[in-house]
Design a protein around this motif. Sequence first.
Motif, mmCIF file in Angstrom:
data_model
loop_
_atom_site.group_PDB
_atom_site.id
_atom_site.type_symbol
_atom_site.label_atom_id
_atom_site.label_comp_id
_atom_site.label_asym_id
_atom_site.label_seq_id
_atom_site.Cartn_x
_atom_site.Cartn_y
_atom_site.Cartn_z
ATOM 1 N N HIS A 136 19.331 -5.304 30.192
ATOM 2 C CA HIS A 136 20.568 -4.781 30.766
ATOM 3 C C HIS A 136 20.765 -3.301 30.440
ATOM 4 O O HIS A 136 20.215 -2.789 29.457
ATOM 5 C CB HIS A 136 21.755 -5.588 30.240
ATOM 6 N N HIS A 137 21.553 -2.639 31.263
ATOM 7 C CA HIS A 137 21.911 -1.238 31.049
ATOM 8 C C HIS A 137 23.169 -1.203 30.186
ATOM 9 O O HIS A 137 24.229 -1.670 30.597
ATOM 10 C CB HIS A 137 22.160 -0.555 32.384
ATOM 11 N N ILE A 138 23.048 -0.634 28.995
ATOM 12 C CA ILE A 138 24.157 -0.610 28.051
ATOM 13 C C ILE A 138 24.920 0.700 28.196
ATOM 14 O O ILE A 138 24.350 1.784 28.048
ATOM 15 C CB ILE A 138 23.661 -0.771 26.599
ATOM 16 N N ILE A 139 26.203 0.588 28.479
ATOM 17 C CA ILE A 139 27.077 1.758 28.553
ATOM 18 C C ILE A 139 27.826 1.821 27.230
ATOM 19 O O ILE A 139 28.715 1.008 26.964
ATOM 20 C CB ILE A 139 28.051 1.643 29.738
ATOM 21 N N CYS A 140 27.423 2.744 26.386
ATOM 22 C CA CYS A 140 27.978 2.861 25.035
ATOM 23 C C CYS A 140 29.250 3.698 25.066
ATOM 24 O O CYS A 140 29.220 4.857 25.486
ATOM 25 C CB CYS A 140 26.962 3.517 24.097
ATOM 26 N N LEU A 141 30.335 3.111 24.610
ATOM 27 C CA LEU A 141 31.612 3.824 24.591
ATOM 28 C C LEU A 141 32.168 3.862 23.176
ATOM 29 O O LEU A 141 32.260 2.820 22.509
ATOM 30 C CB LEU A 141 32.629 3.137 25.504
ATOM 31 N N ASP A 142 32.504 5.040 22.719
ATOM 32 C CA ASP A 142 33.187 5.196 21.445
ATOM 33 C C ASP A 142 34.150 6.357 21.575
ATOM 34 O O ASP A 142 34.138 7.090 22.577
ATOM 35 C CB ASP A 142 32.186 5.428 20.306
ATOM 36 N N LEU A 143 34.997 6.519 20.572
ATOM 37 C CA LEU A 143 35.974 7.604 20.613
ATOM 38 C C LEU A 143 35.298 8.958 20.491
ATOM 39 O O LEU A 143 35.760 9.953 21.053
ATOM 40 C CB LEU A 143 36.989 7.413 19.475
ATOM 41 N N ASP A 144 34.186 9.003 19.766
ATOM 42 C CA ASP A 144 33.452 10.234 19.504
ATOM 43 C C ASP A 144 32.148 10.217 20.304
ATOM 44 O O ASP A 144 31.340 9.307 20.162
ATOM 45 C CB ASP A 144 33.157 10.342 18.001
ATOM 46 N N LEU A 145 31.925 11.243 21.144
ATOM 47 C CA LEU A 145 30.750 11.264 22.009
ATOM 48 C C LEU A 145 29.461 11.347 21.204
ATOM 49 O O LEU A 145 28.453 10.735 21.580
ATOM 50 C CB LEU A 145 30.832 12.431 22.999
ATOM 51 N N ASP A 146 29.462 12.087 20.106
ATOM 52 C CA ASP A 146 28.246 12.184 19.288
ATOM 53 C C ASP A 146 27.829 10.810 18.774
ATOM 54 O O ASP A 146 26.640 10.475 18.750
ATOM 55 C CB ASP A 146 28.462 13.139 18.112
ATOM 56 N N ARG A 147 28.805 10.007 18.359
ATOM 57 C CA ARG A 147 28.488 8.662 17.880
ATOM 58 C C ARG A 147 28.007 7.770 19.028
ATOM 59 O O ARG A 147 27.077 6.969 18.863
ATOM 60 C CB ARG A 147 29.719 8.056 17.203
ATOM 61 N N SER A 148 28.623 7.910 20.181
ATOM 62 C CA SER A 148 28.166 7.160 21.356
ATOM 63 C C SER A 148 26.734 7.541 21.716
ATOM 64 O O SER A 148 25.902 6.676 22.027
ATOM 65 C CB SER A 148 29.077 7.422 22.553
ATOM 66 N N GLU A 149 26.451 8.842 21.689
ATOM 67 C CA GLU A 149 25.101 9.319 22.010
ATOM 68 C C GLU A 149 24.082 8.781 21.009
ATOM 69 O O GLU A 149 22.957 8.413 21.388
ATOM 70 C CB GLU A 149 25.070 10.853 22.002
ATOM 71 N N ALA A 150 24.454 8.725 19.740
ATOM 72 C CA ALA A 150 23.539 8.209 18.729
ATOM 73 C C ALA A 150 23.224 6.729 18.977
ATOM 74 O O ALA A 150 22.076 6.293 18.834
ATOM 75 C CB ALA A 150 24.132 8.394 17.342
ATOM 76 N N ALA A 151 24.245 5.957 19.355
ATOM 77 C CA ALA A 151 24.032 4.540 19.656
ATOM 78 C C ALA A 151 23.140 4.373 20.877
ATOM 79 O O ALA A 151 22.236 3.527 20.894
ATOM 80 C CB ALA A 151 25.371 3.847 19.876
ATOM 81 N N ALA A 152 23.374 5.189 21.908
ATOM 82 C CA ALA A 152 22.564 5.109 23.125
ATOM 83 C C ALA A 152 21.128 5.534 22.854
ATOM 84 O O ALA A 152 20.172 4.925 23.367
ATOM 85 C CB ALA A 152 23.178 5.977 24.221
ATOM 86 N N LEU A 153 20.958 6.558 22.024
ATOM 87 C CA LEU A 153 19.614 7.028 21.695
ATOM 88 C C LEU A 153 18.821 5.950 20.972
ATOM 89 O O LEU A 153 17.631 5.742 21.249
ATOM 90 C CB LEU A 153 19.705 8.281 20.822
ATOM 91 N N LYS A 154 19.457 5.245 20.084
ATOM 92 C CA LYS A 154 18.773 4.173 19.350
ATOM 93 C C LYS A 154 18.281 3.088 20.313
ATOM 94 O O LYS A 154 17.175 2.564 20.158
ATOM 95 C CB LYS A 154 19.715 3.568 18.316
ATOM 96 N N ILE A 155 19.092 2.772 21.308
ATOM 97 C CA ILE A 155 18.681 1.787 22.309
ATOM 98 C C ILE A 155 17.478 2.295 23.092
ATOM 99 O O ILE A 155 16.503 1.569 23.311
ATOM 100 C CB ILE A 155 19.854 1.482 23.265
ATOM 101 N N ARG A 156 17.544 3.555 23.515
ATOM 102 C CA ARG A 156 16.437 4.114 24.306
ATOM 103 C C ARG A 156 15.160 4.200 23.481
ATOM 104 O O ARG A 156 14.055 3.987 24.007
ATOM 105 C CB ARG A 156 16.832 5.484 24.849
ATOM 106 N N GLU A 157 15.279 4.496 22.205
ATOM 107 C CA GLU A 157 14.102 4.548 21.340
ATOM 108 C C GLU A 157 13.433 3.191 21.196
ATOM 109 O O GLU A 157 12.237 3.104 20.922
ATOM 110 C CB GLU A 157 14.489 5.092 19.958
#
Length: 252
Positions: free
Chosen positions: A30-51
Amino acid sequence: MTANSLNILITGAAGGMCEGINSRLAQAGHHIICLDLDLDRSEAAALKIREQGGKATAFAADVCDEQAVATLHQQIRDHIGAVQVLVNAAGILDRKYLKDSDAQSFRRAIDINLVGPFVMIKEFSEDMLQAGWGRIVNIASIAGTTGYPYPSYAASKAGLANLTRSLLEDFWGTGLTVNNICPGVVDTPMVIDSVRQQVRRRVPTGNIIDPAEIGGLVNFLISDDAKNINGTNMLIDGGATQLFSLFNNHED
């Protein structure tokens, strides 16, 4: 209807519990849309998935802010498409007993843990209603069933359980299902050593819950195998709820 790949929006996606949810759902394709209050934290979560070979996109918004959530909805529609699954996992634990609490901290817990899911469901269920299919999974807690020494947290999670049940009328015959997952103690950095020791002594299985187990349950609830599971509180607590004594501070 479950497609090979769904657009799954996960709030609080940068949190410790969500690491297991993100990973398990991404592994399922599935395509995970990571949402958090802080974009840097959201990006880190999304990057871990992509890795790990998964597909993920990051966004930031305050789930309690109706206008911000409406803007987020349009951004996701423009860049990704319709959301088929919403997982409301954003939440806080206000570690205050009644004597230490005040109305401001109580309202904050209610806002994030209960108002936030309400705002997200109201906004993103539009896509699901139009499609005639959707899945909403709210991450509640056994605290909403048993009570808890921190009243703001227990009250917010009990409210989330009743919100879920109350939505059955709105989603009657629409192809949407909405369920709660109610974890016990989940293995995240927030869990203190004394709680870990209590789990080993007082929970029938003796186990702290792996976040991946929460992800597995979410994955089941969004599948066709769970199409008739609706309006439920799914306990995943090792039997702790049955004992009702996991956090009994008056026991020697």
